[in-house]
Design a protein around this motif. Structure first.
Motif, short mmCIF file in Angstrom:
data_model
loop_
_atom_site.label_atom_id
_atom_site.label_comp_id
_atom_site.label_asym_id
_atom_site.label_seq_id
_atom_site.Cartn_x
_atom_site.Cartn_y
_atom_site.Cartn_z
N ASP A 84 -3.53 19.34 34.09
CA ASP A 84 -4.27 19.33 35.11
C ASP A 84 -5.01 17.91 35.57
OD1 ASP A 84 -6.66 21.06 36.33
OD2 ASP A 84 -7.97 19.60 34.89
N ILE A 85 -4.77 17.18 34.86
CA ILE A 85 -5.00 15.45 35.35
C ILE A 85 -4.20 15.29 36.41
CG2 ILE A 85 -5.28 13.13 34.84
CD1 ILE A 85 -5.99 14.07 31.94
N ALA A 86 -2.85 15.60 36.05
CA ALA A 86 -1.99 15.19 37.24
C ALA A 86 -2.29 16.01 38.55
CB ALA A 86 -0.55 15.41 36.67
N LEU A 87 -2.28 17.33 38.64
CA LEU A 87 -2.44 18.00 39.70
C LEU A 87 -3.79 17.70 40.48
CD1 LEU A 87 -1.43 21.59 38.01
CD2 LEU A 87 -0.17 20.35 39.83
N ARG A 88 -4.91 17.40 39.60
CA ARG A 88 -6.16 17.14 40.32
C ARG A 88 -5.97 15.76 41.03
NH1 ARG A 88 -9.70 15.77 37.37
NH2 ARG A 88 -9.25 16.17 35.33
N HIS A 89 -5.28 14.77 40.56
CA HIS A 89 -5.04 13.63 41.11
C HIS A 89 -3.80 13.35 42.13
CE1 HIS A 89 -8.66 11.44 39.40
NE2 HIS A 89 -8.18 12.23 38.23
N ASP A 90 -2.96 14.53 42.39
CA ASP A 90 -1.92 14.54 43.29
C ASP A 90 -1.05 13.77 42.58
OD1 ASP A 90 -0.40 15.76 45.30
OD2 ASP A 90 -1.06 14.10 46.62
N ILE A 91 -0.68 13.56 41.23
CA ILE A 91 0.23 12.96 40.64
C ILE A 91 1.62 13.85 40.38
CG2 ILE A 91 0.83 11.51 38.78
CD1 ILE A 91 -1.83 10.53 38.46
N HIS A 101 -6.02 -2.48 34.09
CA HIS A 101 -6.52 -1.20 34.08
C HIS A 101 -7.87 -0.95 34.39
CE1 HIS A 101 -2.95 0.02 31.25
NE2 HIS A 101 -2.68 0.18 32.84
N VAL A 102 -8.11 -0.23 35.39
CA VAL A 102 -9.63 0.09 35.66
C VAL A 102 -9.95 1.58 34.98
CG1 VAL A 102 -11.14 0.36 37.49
CG2 VAL A 102 -9.54 -1.02 37.67
N GLN A 103 -10.83 1.65 34.15
CA GLN A 103 -11.37 2.72 33.62
C GLN A 103 -12.75 3.03 34.09
OE1 GLN A 103 -10.55 3.10 29.29
NE2 GLN A 103 -12.11 4.53 29.07
N VAL A 104 -12.98 4.30 34.54
CA VAL A 104 -14.10 4.84 35.37
C VAL A 104 -14.44 6.31 34.77
CG1 VAL A 104 -13.73 3.29 37.52
CG2 VAL A 104 -12.55 5.89 36.86
N SER A 105 -15.79 6.24 34.73
CA SER A 105 -16.37 7.44 33.79
C SER A 105 -17.52 8.21 34.88
CB SER A 105 -16.70 7.32 32.42
OG SER A 105 -17.40 8.55 31.81
N ASN A 106 -17.23 9.48 34.88
CA ASN A 106 -18.31 10.12 35.67
C ASN A 106 -18.83 11.11 34.71
OD1 ASN A 106 -19.94 11.65 37.58
ND2 ASN A 106 -18.20 12.83 38.12
N PRO A 107 -20.19 10.72 33.94
CA PRO A 107 -20.70 11.65 33.08
C PRO A 107 -21.59 12.82 33.74
CG PRO A 107 -21.88 9.72 33.18
CD PRO A 107 -20.57 9.35 34.17
N GLY A 136 -17.98 14.91 34.65
CA GLY A 136 -17.59 14.75 33.08
C GLY A 136 -16.35 13.88 32.87
N GLU A 137 -15.68 13.53 34.15
CA GLU A 137 -14.16 13.01 33.92
C GLU A 137 -14.13 11.56 33.52
OE1 GLU A 137 -9.91 12.72 36.04
OE2 GLU A 137 -11.43 13.44 37.18
N SER A 138 -13.44 11.07 32.71
CA SER A 138 -12.83 9.52 32.40
C SER A 138 -11.34 9.61 32.92
CB SER A 138 -13.32 9.31 30.83
OG SER A 138 -12.31 8.07 30.63
#
Length: 433
Positions: free
Chosen positions: A81-88, A335-341, A370-372
């Motif tokens: 799902d992560i790959a699909l949502r970010h078109d990877i 590496h940039v780590q971002v979170s959307n609570p 809610g994604e990191s």
């Protein structure tokens, strides 16, 4: 150290336990001839079947050193799902070594395959023939790290042995898979002509001269810090030797500002792919991977659109927090780590700065509620000075320095690095008994 006997049953202790899923580029995996510049989703586990004295991932490859803060939990469905949502379009099984979470890799790779996603397996390949048979139907790309061609070196430095690595590499090549091989040229141990000739003979005779081969620069790490980085002239000599032996595509890794990462046509010398660090640009290939100049097969597989991410010329008007990072020493990736609570989607923006020849557009990274998410930014031109990240209100971020090709765990920028030109944090502190 990641399996156990539970009432007579062999069970996995690390199924779905991973370092943070991270978007990187396919070049981080020593893969140059499959989808140059493609964005990949890198997944790494804990534990390893080897214990190399110089390991760049020792904090997660050696299970006893793993810290809870570096471990996340994913299901196969979540990874896809992560790959699909970010078109990877590519999932890479990497970092410590995917051999040790074989069950999770096979299950998730099959799910990804059904979703139209390519699977990449970056491994030291100390693995059984039967396990390889389970990988072949679901893995498209094998990037294999052959630590040395010296059996004694393998036993002493890696705690494994060479023969199954070579046999396994030949097994996936004969199965028709895309294979690239690399070797880490460790200063004063394996950075000599003998290593180059031995690897060149294996690739040329047991695989094929068209198989891309990478000589990779070492940096001191783990139990091997009382040394220096591999002199670049030794790497260049190794490449020259391998090419004189008849190999078609030989590259250097972890080296900037050299033409030895560029792909040129072996027939007409036309430039086909230019690379700077972990970034690539296709300039002379046809859609089917042949030379645009003379039509010679360049042995490429291309994935149109795999490298693209939507970009805008200027930031939107709403409030954003900005954080900038400047390249320094051998730290040329981040590496940039971002979170959307928050309960609503958000967008993070990133741009490079400092090179007047490159438009400073802002790439967009969407975050679900809610994604990191974690992504790499790597220096892409000699004149580029750094990157800036723009974070919307309600989101959090942290920046983590990366040495050479991506490794785990990285440290936050505020912690600094041990030495810009030698060894990154965290530093291994041996236990005194």
């Amino acid at each position: 150290m990641v399996r156990a006997n539970r009432d007579g049953r062999l069970v996995s202790l690390n199924y779905g336990r991973s370092v943070h899923a991270t978007e990187e580029t396919i070049e981080t995996e020593a893969v140059f001839h499959y989808a140059p510049g493609a964005r990949i989703l890198s997944m790494g586990n804990v534990g390893c079947m080897l214990n190399c004295d110089y390991c760049h991932n020792w904090k997660t490859s050696q299970a006893r050193h793993v810290e809870d803060k570096d471990v996340y939990h994913y299901t196969p469905e979540q990874v896809v799902d992560i790959a699909l949502r970010h078109d990877i379009k590519v999932i890479s099984w990497t970092y410590n070594d995917p051999v040790v979470w074989h069950e999770f890799v096979v299950e998730t790779a099959a799910l990804a395959q059904r979703a139209g996603i390519v699977n990449l397996y970056k491994s030291a390949f100390f693995i059984s023939e039967e396990a390889i048979d389970e990988l072949i139907p679901v893995i498209d790309i094998f990037s294999i790290s052959i630590k040395s061609m010296d059996p004694k070196y393998y036993r002493k430095i890696t705690k494994g042995w060479l023969e199954p690595v070579l046999a396994g590499t030949e097994q996936v090549f004969r199965a028709g898979k895309h294979v690239e091989v690399s070797t880490l040229m460790v200063t004063d141990l394996s950075d000599d002509e003998k290593t180059a000739r031995s690897l060149g003979e294996f690739v040329g005779e047991r695989l094929g001269p068209h198989v891309p081969t990478h000589f990779v620069r070492f940096h001191p790490d783990y139990k091997m810090t009382d040394t220096v980085r591999t002199p670049v002239d030794r790497l260049e000599h190794a490449r020259k030797v391998a090419m004189e032996m008849g190999l078609h595509h030989v590259y250097l890794g972890n080296v900037y500002d050299t033409d030895s990462t560029t792909t040129r046509c072996r027939s007409c010398d036309r430039v086909q792919v230019t690379r700077y660090g972990l970034n690539a640009r296709i300039v002379g290939l046809t859609p089917d991977g042949h030379c645009q100049g003379c039509g010679t097969d360049a042995h490429f597989t291309l994935l149109p659109g795999a490298e693209t991410r939507t970009a805008i010329p200027a930031l939107p008007a709403h409030k954003l927090d900005l954080a900038s990072f400047s390249w320094h020493g051998d730290v040329r990736a981040l590496h940039v780590q971002v979170s959307n609570p928050s309960p609503v989607p958000k967008t993070v923006y990133q741009r490079r700065f400092g090179d007047p020849a490159v438009p400073e557009s802002w790439a967009m990274i969407g975050l679900a509620p809610g994604e990191s998410f974690r992504f790499i930014a790597a220096k892409s031109t000699a004149d580029e000075q750094g990157v800036t990240v723009a974070i919307p209100e309600g989101c959090t971020s942290s920046l983590h320095e990366v040495f050479d090709r991506a490794h785990f765990p990285t440290v936050e920028v505020s912690a600094g690095s041990k030495n810009d030109d030698v060894t990154p944090f965290p530093a291994f502190l041996p236990v005194v008994r």
